[in-house]
Scaffold this motif. Structure first.
Motif, short mmCIF file in Angstrom:
data_model
loop_
_atom_site.label_atom_id
_atom_site.label_comp_id
_atom_site.label_asym_id
_atom_site.label_seq_id
_atom_site.Cartn_x
_atom_site.Cartn_y
_atom_site.Cartn_z
N VAL A 18 0.84 -1.20 0.00
CA VAL A 18 0.00 0.00 0.00
C VAL A 18 0.87 1.25 0.00
O VAL A 18 0.67 2.18 -0.79
N LEU A 19 1.87 1.30 0.89
CA LEU A 19 2.76 2.45 0.97
C LEU A 19 3.51 2.68 -0.34
O LEU A 19 3.55 3.80 -0.87
N LEU A 20 4.10 1.61 -0.88
CA LEU A 20 4.91 1.74 -2.08
C LEU A 20 4.06 2.07 -3.31
O LEU A 20 4.50 2.78 -4.21
N SER A 21 2.83 1.55 -3.33
CA SER A 21 1.91 1.88 -4.43
C SER A 21 1.52 3.36 -4.37
O SER A 21 1.39 4.02 -5.40
N GLU A 22 1.32 3.85 -3.16
CA GLU A 22 0.99 5.27 -2.97
C GLU A 22 2.14 6.17 -3.44
O GLU A 22 1.93 7.19 -4.09
N PHE A 150 -4.15 -13.38 -5.14
CA PHE A 150 -5.18 -12.60 -5.84
C PHE A 150 -5.98 -11.77 -4.84
O PHE A 150 -6.29 -10.59 -5.08
N TYR A 151 -6.30 -12.38 -3.70
CA TYR A 151 -7.06 -11.70 -2.65
C TYR A 151 -6.28 -10.51 -2.08
O TYR A 151 -6.84 -9.42 -1.88
N ILE A 152 -5.00 -10.70 -1.83
CA ILE A 152 -4.18 -9.62 -1.27
C ILE A 152 -4.10 -8.46 -2.26
O ILE A 152 -4.19 -7.28 -1.87
N LYS A 153 -3.95 -8.76 -3.54
CA LYS A 153 -3.92 -7.68 -4.54
C LYS A 153 -5.27 -6.97 -4.62
O LYS A 153 -5.34 -5.75 -4.83
N TYR A 154 -6.35 -7.72 -4.44
CA TYR A 154 -7.69 -7.13 -4.37
C TYR A 154 -7.77 -6.16 -3.19
O TYR A 154 -8.29 -5.04 -3.31
N LEU A 155 -7.24 -6.57 -2.03
CA LEU A 155 -7.25 -5.71 -0.85
C LEU A 155 -6.45 -4.43 -1.10
O LEU A 155 -6.87 -3.34 -0.70
N ILE A 156 -5.28 -4.58 -1.71
CA ILE A 156 -4.45 -3.41 -2.00
C ILE A 156 -5.23 -2.41 -2.85
O ILE A 156 -5.27 -1.21 -2.55
N ASP A 157 -5.87 -2.91 -3.89
CA ASP A 157 -6.66 -2.03 -4.77
C ASP A 157 -7.77 -1.33 -4.01
O ASP A 157 -8.00 -0.13 -4.17
N LYS A 158 -8.48 -2.09 -3.15
CA LYS A 158 -9.62 -1.52 -2.42
C LYS A 158 -9.16 -0.54 -1.35
O LYS A 158 -9.80 0.49 -1.12
N LEU A 160 -6.45 1.32 -1.46
CA LEU A 160 -6.04 2.54 -2.16
C LEU A 160 -7.25 3.29 -2.73
O LEU A 160 -7.25 4.53 -2.77
N GLU A 161 -8.26 2.56 -3.14
CA GLU A 161 -9.46 3.18 -3.69
C GLU A 161 -10.29 3.87 -2.60
O GLU A 161 -10.68 5.04 -2.74
N TYR A 162 -10.57 3.14 -1.50
CA TYR A 162 -11.45 3.67 -0.46
C TYR A 162 -10.72 4.54 0.55
O TYR A 162 -11.33 5.40 1.19
N LYS A 163 -9.41 4.27 0.73
CA LYS A 163 -8.62 4.97 1.74
C LYS A 163 -9.30 4.89 3.12
O LYS A 163 -9.30 5.84 3.92
N ASP A 164 -9.90 3.73 3.37
CA ASP A 164 -10.67 3.52 4.59
C ASP A 164 -10.61 2.03 4.94
O ASP A 164 -11.32 1.22 4.34
#
Length: 305
Positions: A18-22, A150-158, A160-164
């Motif tokens: 999450v941090l590195l993607s940000e 796949f699930y962890i990448k889904y979480l990362i996307d969500k 970053l999207e929701y920021k919540d």
């Protein structure tokens, strides 16, 4: 342009991603295990970042780790930072970039819980507290490693999207995995009873003779069952690879009882980890000999605790 961010498949790895993607907006995020990096099975370039995994032999854009199997001091190279004193790899990244990328401050609480979870530094009350961070952490692993990635990448996307994090923890997929893990943990507690013993403050859970399929459990539950123990050893076979998996952890509810650096102990058997948690894989034919030596070292090291 960063091509890949490669992280471990636990809560610390999730937080790192999450941090590195940000910060870097990579083209791809790859979730993997330490052995894949250690064995050179993943193609790496100077446009990649590796985090919460062994520092690769080949130079990358940046690499971050905090596992202490080989050093006790901070090592800072041109393209990597290894800080064995950090409670999580996410903390290494956060402290490195927080001033120059203040946008990551929104993830400060997530990094705080990565510190807690990865260093096993929790009270019983914190462990049992129903936080979104604990909930998500529990859902990250199953018996389907590819689905987990796949699930962890889904979480990362969500995330970053929701920021919540609270909102993400209430998603249907998260709730479904959480409920399954709760059910599995209950079955796990029932099934392991005949395979757990305590010797001189060391819990030994040897599941090699267990013929039934055993669901996923939470190993911290062992310390609720054996509150006076200082360390636990979990032993299980991977018959596909002909290996025995040995993992060790200290009682996080009573820090200070254990005096043996578990990461250094595991490193003697080509494993690694932290002071309070580690693991290694050995050939099944050598497992009994290795386990005997590990138990002896733990007993000798804690004799005068």
């Amino acid at each position: 342009m960063i091509q890949k961010v490669i992280c471990h498949s636990d809560f610390d790895g999730l937080t790192c991603a999450v941090l590195l993607s940000e910060i870097f907006k990579p083209e791809h995020v790859l979730i993997t295990e330490p052995k894949q990096i250690r064995d050179g099975n993943i193609e790496l370039t100077k446009d990649d970042i590796v985090a919460d995994l062994p520092i690769p032999a080949k130079e990358v854009y940046m690499a971050f780790d905090h596992h202490s199997g080989t050093t006790k001091t901070i090592i800072r190279g041109d393209w990597f930072i290894l800080d064995p004193k950090a409670p999580s790899c996410a903390r290494v990244i956060y402290d490195e970039y927080e001033k120059t990328y203040p946008a990551i401050r929104k993830w400060e609480q997530m990094v705080y819980w990565a510190d807690k979870i990865d260093s096993a530094n929790m009270s019983m009350a914190e462990y049992e507290k129903d936080t979104p961070y604990n909930k998500i952490s529990i859902t990250l692993s199953s018996f389907d490693k590819e689905l987990d990635k796949f699930y962890i990448k889904y979480l990362i996307d969500k995330i970053l999207e929701y920021k919540d994090i609270e909102k993400v923890s209430k998603l249907d997929w998260v709730n479904g995995r959480y409920k399954y893990r709760q059910y599995s943990a209950k079955r796990w507690r029932e099934m392991i009873k005949g395979y757990v013993k305590e010797e001189d403050g060391i819990i030994i859970m040897d599941l090699r003779e267990l013929k039934e399929f055993i669901p996923k459990g939470n190993y911290w539950e062992l310390y609720k069952m054996h509150p006076n123990a200082s360390i636990s050893i979990k032993i299980a076979n991977n018959n596909v690879k002909g290996e025995t998996l040995i993992s060790m952890s200290e009682n996080m509810f009573h820090k200070g009882r254990n005096k043996v650096h578990l990461g250094e102990l595991a490193a003697k058997y080509q494993g690694g980890g932290h002071f309070g948690a580690s693991g290694c894989s050995v050939d099944q034919n050598k497992a009994d000999h290795t386990i005997k030596h590990i138990v002896k070292e733990l007993k000798d090291g804690n004799k005068n605790r």
